[in-house]
Scaffold this motif. Structure first.
Motif, PDB file in Angstrom:
ATOM      1  N   ALA A 176     -13.032  13.428  -2.284  1.00  0.00           N
ATOM      2  CA  ALA A 176     -14.023  12.390  -1.616  1.00  0.00           C
ATOM      3  C   ALA A 176     -14.157  10.718  -2.894  1.00  0.00           C
ATOM      4  O   ALA A 176     -13.479   9.724  -2.419  1.00  0.00           O
ATOM      5  N   LEU A 177     -14.425  11.924  -3.866  1.00  0.00           N
ATOM      6  CA  LEU A 177     -14.985  10.173  -5.048  1.00  0.00           C
ATOM      7  C   LEU A 177     -13.395   9.536  -5.383  1.00  0.00           C
ATOM      8  O   LEU A 177     -13.134   8.384  -5.405  1.00  0.00           O
ATOM      9  N   GLU A 178     -12.614  10.220  -5.645  1.00  0.00           N
ATOM     10  CA  GLU A 178     -11.193   9.931  -5.320  1.00  0.00           C
ATOM     11  C   GLU A 178     -10.649   8.852  -4.459  1.00  0.00           C
ATOM     12  O   GLU A 178      -9.946   8.055  -5.119  1.00  0.00           O
ATOM     13  N   LEU A 208      -8.928   3.727  -3.115  1.00  0.00           N
ATOM     14  CA  LEU A 208      -8.717   2.561  -1.945  1.00  0.00           C
ATOM     15  C   LEU A 208      -9.778   1.704  -2.565  1.00  0.00           C
ATOM     16  O   LEU A 208     -10.329   0.450  -1.443  1.00  0.00           O
ATOM     17  N   ASN A 209     -10.492   1.763  -3.846  1.00  0.00           N
ATOM     18  CA  ASN A 209     -11.148   0.984  -4.509  1.00  0.00           C
ATOM     19  C   ASN A 209     -12.145  -0.164  -3.062  1.00  0.00           C
ATOM     20  O   ASN A 209     -12.482  -0.856  -2.765  1.00  0.00           O
ATOM     21  N   VAL A 229      -2.833  10.690  -2.537  1.00  0.00           N
ATOM     22  CA  VAL A 229      -3.656   9.221  -1.600  1.00  0.00           C
ATOM     23  C   VAL A 229      -2.989   8.658  -1.940  1.00  0.00           C
ATOM     24  O   VAL A 229      -2.722   7.078  -0.975  1.00  0.00           O
ATOM     25  N   GLN A 230      -2.213   7.695  -3.265  1.00  0.00           N
ATOM     26  CA  GLN A 230      -1.836   6.006  -3.563  1.00  0.00           C
ATOM     27  C   GLN A 230      -0.569   6.144  -2.216  1.00  0.00           C
ATOM     28  O   GLN A 230      -0.447   5.363  -1.614  1.00  0.00           O
ATOM     29  N   ARG A 231       0.283   6.724  -1.934  1.00  0.00           N
ATOM     30  CA  ARG A 231       1.453   6.798  -1.479  1.00  0.00           C
ATOM     31  C   ARG A 231       1.355   7.356  -0.159  1.00  0.00           C
ATOM     32  O   ARG A 231       1.835   5.739   0.524  1.00  0.00           O
ATOM     33  N   ILE A 232      -0.051   7.803   0.704  1.00  0.00           N
ATOM     34  CA  ILE A 232      -0.307   7.530   2.138  1.00  0.00           C
ATOM     35  C   ILE A 232      -1.195   6.591   1.889  1.00  0.00           C
ATOM     36  O   ILE A 232      -0.764   5.451   2.818  1.00  0.00           O
ATOM     37  N   ALA A 233      -1.886   5.884   1.047  1.00  0.00           N
ATOM     38  CA  ALA A 233      -2.613   4.630   1.260  1.00  0.00           C
ATOM     39  C   ALA A 233      -1.667   3.740   1.412  1.00  0.00           C
ATOM     40  O   ALA A 233      -1.498   2.340   2.359  1.00  0.00           O
ATOM     41  N   ASP A 234      -0.832   3.240   0.240  1.00  0.00           N
ATOM     42  CA  ASP A 234       0.483   2.513   0.363  1.00  0.00           C
ATOM     43  C   ASP A 234       1.097   1.831   1.530  1.00  0.00           C
ATOM     44  O   ASP A 234       1.223   1.160   1.836  1.00  0.00           O
ATOM     45  N   SER A 235       1.582   3.843   2.782  1.00  0.00           N
ATOM     46  CA  SER A 235       2.513   3.157   2.944  1.00  0.00           C
ATOM     47  C   SER A 235       1.529   2.086   4.631  1.00  0.00           C
ATOM     48  O   SER A 235       2.316   2.755   5.682  1.00  0.00           O
ATOM     49  N   PHE A 236       0.000   2.093   4.762  1.00  0.00           N
ATOM     50  CA  PHE A 236      -0.522   1.544   5.577  1.00  0.00           C
ATOM     51  C   PHE A 236      -0.749   0.082   5.440  1.00  0.00           C
ATOM     52  O   PHE A 236      -0.883  -0.679   6.279  1.00  0.00           O
ATOM     53  N   THR A 237       0.063  -0.575   3.955  1.00  0.00           N
ATOM     54  CA  THR A 237      -0.028  -1.174   3.580  1.00  0.00           C
ATOM     55  C   THR A 237       1.403  -2.447   4.119  1.00  0.00           C
ATOM     56  O   THR A 237       2.373  -2.236   3.981  1.00  0.00           O
TER      57      THR A 237
END
Length: 103
Positions: A41-43, A48-49, A94-102
């Protein structure tokens, strides 16, 4: 409890690799990085800044249908010895998934 987050794309790739290699016996595959739910969760918050000030570890015991080991590590030595090297870090997933929503 310590877990080893494993990306499903890596699992599919590992299965394909094993089908091609046709090894005998039991093979294990899992992510390579240990993590508690709290650490994960911390990561996620960091990637996600967003603030993690409201996230705290819990000492509460959660009733489960089955007893789980404290550390659920699987040995990936056999698949590694066959030449398999894809173990995508949790943060990268996590970064890949977050980027897919951007947009």
């Amino acid at each position: 409890h310590v877990r080893y987050p494993t990306w499903i794309d890596d699992v599919a790739d590992a299965v394909s690799f094993l089908i091609e290699k046709q090894p005998s016996g039991v093979m294990h595959y899992s992510g390579a990085e240990p993590s508690t739910r709290y650490e994960a969760a911390l990561e996620v918050a960091k990637l996600l800044n967003t603030s993690s000030a409201h996230i705290s570890p819990s000492e509460a015991s959660i009733a489960r249908g089955a007893v789980r080991p404290w550390n659920s590590a699987l040995s990936t030595e056999r698949i590694r010895n066959l030449g398999y090297t894809r173990f995508t870090p949790f943060g990268s997933v996590v970064q890949r998934i977050a980027d897919s929503f951007t947009p």
